[in-house]
Design a protein around this motif. Structure first.
Motif, mmCIF file in Angstrom:
data_model
loop_
_atom_site.group_PDB
_atom_site.id
_atom_site.type_symbol
_atom_site.label_atom_id
_atom_site.label_comp_id
_atom_site.label_asym_id
_atom_site.label_seq_id
_atom_site.Cartn_x
_atom_site.Cartn_y
_atom_site.Cartn_z
ATOM 1 N N LEU A 135 -34.102 41.025 -22.460
ATOM 2 C CA LEU A 135 -34.231 41.036 -21.007
ATOM 3 C C LEU A 135 -34.698 39.671 -20.510
ATOM 4 O O LEU A 135 -34.164 39.138 -19.523
ATOM 5 C CB LEU A 135 -35.216 42.119 -20.570
ATOM 6 N N ASN A 136 -35.669 39.073 -21.183
ATOM 7 C CA ASN A 136 -36.148 37.746 -20.794
ATOM 8 C C ASN A 136 -35.045 36.704 -20.905
ATOM 9 O O ASN A 136 -34.880 35.846 -20.027
ATOM 10 C CB ASN A 136 -37.339 37.338 -21.670
ATOM 11 N N ALA A 137 -34.272 36.780 -21.993
ATOM 12 C CA ALA A 137 -33.177 35.830 -22.184
ATOM 13 C C ALA A 137 -32.110 36.016 -21.112
ATOM 14 O O ALA A 137 -31.557 35.049 -20.589
ATOM 15 C CB ALA A 137 -32.569 36.004 -23.572
ATOM 16 N N LEU A 138 -31.822 37.266 -20.776
ATOM 17 C CA LEU A 138 -30.831 37.552 -19.739
ATOM 18 C C LEU A 138 -31.275 36.996 -18.393
ATOM 19 O O LEU A 138 -30.490 36.396 -17.648
ATOM 20 C CB LEU A 138 -30.604 39.064 -19.646
ATOM 21 N N GLN A 139 -32.546 37.158 -18.080
ATOM 22 C CA GLN A 139 -33.078 36.630 -16.821
ATOM 23 C C GLN A 139 -33.010 35.107 -16.787
ATOM 24 O O GLN A 139 -32.752 34.501 -15.738
ATOM 25 C CB GLN A 139 -34.521 37.113 -16.627
ATOM 26 N N THR A 140 -33.227 34.481 -17.949
ATOM 27 C CA THR A 140 -33.152 33.022 -18.023
ATOM 28 C C THR A 140 -31.740 32.535 -17.735
ATOM 29 O O THR A 140 -31.527 31.622 -16.924
ATOM 30 C CB THR A 140 -33.592 32.534 -19.422
ATOM 31 N N ILE A 141 -30.740 33.130 -18.398
ATOM 32 C CA ILE A 141 -29.352 32.725 -18.176
ATOM 33 C C ILE A 141 -28.951 33.000 -16.731
ATOM 34 O O ILE A 141 -28.255 32.200 -16.088
ATOM 35 C CB ILE A 141 -28.413 33.445 -19.154
ATOM 36 N N SER A 142 -29.421 34.120 -16.178
ATOM 37 C CA SER A 142 -29.140 34.441 -14.776
ATOM 38 C C SER A 142 -29.710 33.375 -13.848
ATOM 39 O O SER A 142 -29.094 33.011 -12.834
ATOM 40 C CB SER A 142 -29.737 35.810 -14.428
ATOM 41 N N THR A 143 -30.885 32.832 -14.192
ATOM 42 C CA THR A 143 -31.510 31.781 -13.390
ATOM 43 C C THR A 143 -30.652 30.520 -13.383
ATOM 44 O O THR A 143 -30.438 29.899 -12.338
ATOM 45 C CB THR A 143 -32.908 31.450 -13.940
ATOM 46 N N PHE A 144 -30.121 30.130 -14.536
ATOM 47 C CA PHE A 144 -29.235 28.975 -14.598
ATOM 48 C C PHE A 144 -27.954 29.220 -13.808
ATOM 49 O O PHE A 144 -27.440 28.318 -13.135
ATOM 50 C CB PHE A 144 -28.892 28.637 -16.054
ATOM 51 N N GLN A 145 -27.442 30.444 -13.871
ATOM 52 C CA GLN A 145 -26.226 30.760 -13.136
ATOM 53 C C GLN A 145 -26.459 30.687 -11.629
ATOM 54 O O GLN A 145 -25.603 30.206 -10.878
ATOM 55 C CB GLN A 145 -25.724 32.141 -13.553
ATOM 56 N N SER A 146 -27.626 31.148 -11.175
ATOM 57 C CA SER A 146 -27.962 31.064 -9.746
ATOM 58 C C SER A 146 -28.063 29.613 -9.296
ATOM 59 O O SER A 146 -27.608 29.248 -8.205
ATOM 60 C CB SER A 146 -29.284 31.788 -9.469
ATOM 61 N N ALA A 147 -28.669 28.775 -10.147
ATOM 62 C CA ALA A 147 -28.783 27.351 -9.820
ATOM 63 C C ALA A 147 -27.408 26.701 -9.765
ATOM 64 O O ALA A 147 -27.110 25.898 -8.871
ATOM 65 C CB ALA A 147 -29.671 26.647 -10.847
ATOM 66 N N HIS A 148 -26.545 27.060 -10.714
ATOM 67 C CA HIS A 148 -25.206 26.478 -10.740
ATOM 68 C C HIS A 148 -24.386 26.917 -9.537
ATOM 69 O O HIS A 148 -23.513 26.171 -9.058
ATOM 70 C CB HIS A 148 -24.481 26.872 -12.036
ATOM 71 N N TYR A 149 -24.646 28.098 -9.024
ATOM 72 C CA TYR A 149 -23.909 28.595 -7.853
ATOM 73 C C TYR A 149 -24.086 27.647 -6.666
ATOM 74 O O TYR A 149 -23.179 27.490 -5.847
ATOM 75 C CB TYR A 149 -24.393 29.998 -7.489
ATOM 76 N N LYS A 150 -25.229 26.994 -6.573
ATOM 77 C CA LYS A 150 -25.462 26.063 -5.469
ATOM 78 C C LYS A 150 -24.517 24.863 -5.530
ATOM 79 O O LYS A 150 -24.235 24.230 -4.513
ATOM 80 C CB LYS A 150 -26.916 25.587 -5.472
ATOM 81 N N THR A 151 -24.015 24.529 -6.713
ATOM 82 C CA THR A 151 -23.050 23.435 -6.806
ATOM 83 C C THR A 151 -21.680 23.888 -6.343
ATOM 84 O O THR A 151 -20.888 23.082 -5.851
ATOM 85 C CB THR A 151 -22.939 22.899 -8.253
ATOM 86 N N ARG A 152 -21.369 25.168 -6.498
ATOM 87 C CA ARG A 152 -20.057 25.672 -6.092
ATOM 88 C C ARG A 152 -19.961 25.848 -4.586
ATOM 89 O O ARG A 152 -18.870 25.835 -4.014
ATOM 90 C CB ARG A 152 -19.766 26.996 -6.805
ATOM 91 N N LEU A 153 -21.103 26.022 -3.921
ATOM 92 C CA LEU A 153 -21.090 26.146 -2.460
ATOM 93 C C LEU A 153 -20.515 24.906 -1.798
ATOM 94 O O LEU A 153 -19.914 24.973 -0.734
ATOM 95 C CB LEU A 153 -22.517 26.379 -1.940
#
Length: 343
Positions: A311-329
């Protein structure tokens, strides 16, 4: 199992094992050349001496630039592992899956971790902790555990690898050292604020904490990236500072919703590429969407250690994905609409 983080661990493990084997070969060649040099004043004209000298030079280049090709092959690694194990075949399984570990196509089996640990000391721990405790920090279960781990790691590297004779270094070390002694009374948020001050000493005027709806990524190809052109820390080499400041940025994004901090660091200032260039960890694995589309989702209420770890690892990868989404905007109409609204 959370795939992406396990694949990144496999890549770093491969890097660690290969580097240790290369360093062993460098010592062996150095000794051999030294012995040949003592035996003959004409050693520099000897074909074998010249061949080994060239090999030594190339291996040293590979230590500095791990992404260089055609210097140290899979068969070189497997052969050296077999020599270390007295030719009982310890390198066989390693050789079979070597390419998959290098590109992050599969995690390292526990049996292989144990087997190679007997030959390359520290390799199993490298798979668990990562460079400068990066993986270990990203998998912590609480804010206080993460902040304390970053604080301890940063203090250690500043004391051992910091640029000497710098008043800023002395100030940063004293700030972290005093906070270590006072942490039982001051609390985690005070320690976090102290960390922020030290990182701002290392990276003055970084602008990472300035809130923004989107960030502009720098898309320099990895093979064209020159680390000296990136934002440089004042007190540490960039390859030492990068894993620690990324860990800190993840804490800010995960616990305080500051994805912009992580996005600016990783994608505007290209610090994920530092991990790629220096530790062979594929940049895209940090934010590729495989994990969130998996049919297996850890139970948030689970009490088992493995479930909590995943669960912790999943949350970490999700955090990177959220940050990367800001580049796609930036490439969408959303960015333009936000910009027009702000003006």
């Amino acid at each position: 199992m959370v795939k992406n983080l396990e694949r990144l661990k496999a890549q770093y493990w491969y890097f660690f094992v290969r580097k240790e084997l290369i360093l062993k070969e460098i010592v062996e060649i150095d000794k051999s050349l030294h012995a040949q040099g003592r035996m003959s004043v004409l050693s520099s004209r000897n074909a074998e001496f010249t061949k080994q000298s060239r090999r030594l030079e190339n291996l040293r280049k590979l230590i500095d630039d791990p992404l260089l090709n055609n210097i140290y092959s899979y068969s070189d690694m497997a052969a050296q592992l077999n020599r270390l194990s007295n030719n009982i075949g310890a390198g066989y399984q390693f050789d079979t899956y070597l390419g998959k570990f290098k590109v992050g196509e599969r995690p390292v089996p526990e049996t292989l971790l144990d087997r190679i640990e007997k030959l390359v000391s520290g390799s199993k721990n490298a798979n668990i902790t990562g460079p400068y405790s990066l993986f270990q920090i990203l998998e912590t279960r609480t804010l206080s555990e993460a902040v304390w781990s970053i604080h301890s790691e940063l203090l250690s590297v500043l004391q051992n690898k910091g640029v000497c004779d710098s008043p800023d270094l002395d100030r940063a070390v004293k700030m972290l050292d005093l906070q270590s002694n006072a942490s039982i009374f001051s609390g985690v948020l005070t320690m976090l604020e102290n960390l922020n001050k030290v990182i701002n000493i290392m990276y003055p005027c970084n602008g990472w904490d300035k809130c923004t709806a989107y960030v502009c990524p720098s898309n320099t190809p990895t093979d064209e990236l020159k680390l000296e052109n990136l934002r440089q820390p004042k007190l540490l080499p960039i390859e030492v500072a990068a894993p620690i400041v990324i860990s800190y940025a993840v804490v800010r994004a995960r616990y305080f919703g500051e994805e912009h901090y992580l996005a600016k660091l990783c994608f505007e200032d290209e610090y994920l590429k530092v991990l790629n260039v220096k530790y062979m960890m594929n940049e895209e694995l940090w934010y590729r969407g495989d994990d969130l589309s998996t049919s297996y989702m850890p139970d948030e209420n689970s009490s088992t250690a493995k479930e909590l770890e995943d669960l912790n690892a999943l949350q970490t990868i999700s955090t990177f994905q959220s940050a990367h989404y800001k580049t796609r905007l930036l490439s969408s109409g959303v960015a333009k609409a936000i910009k027009n609204y702000d003006s």
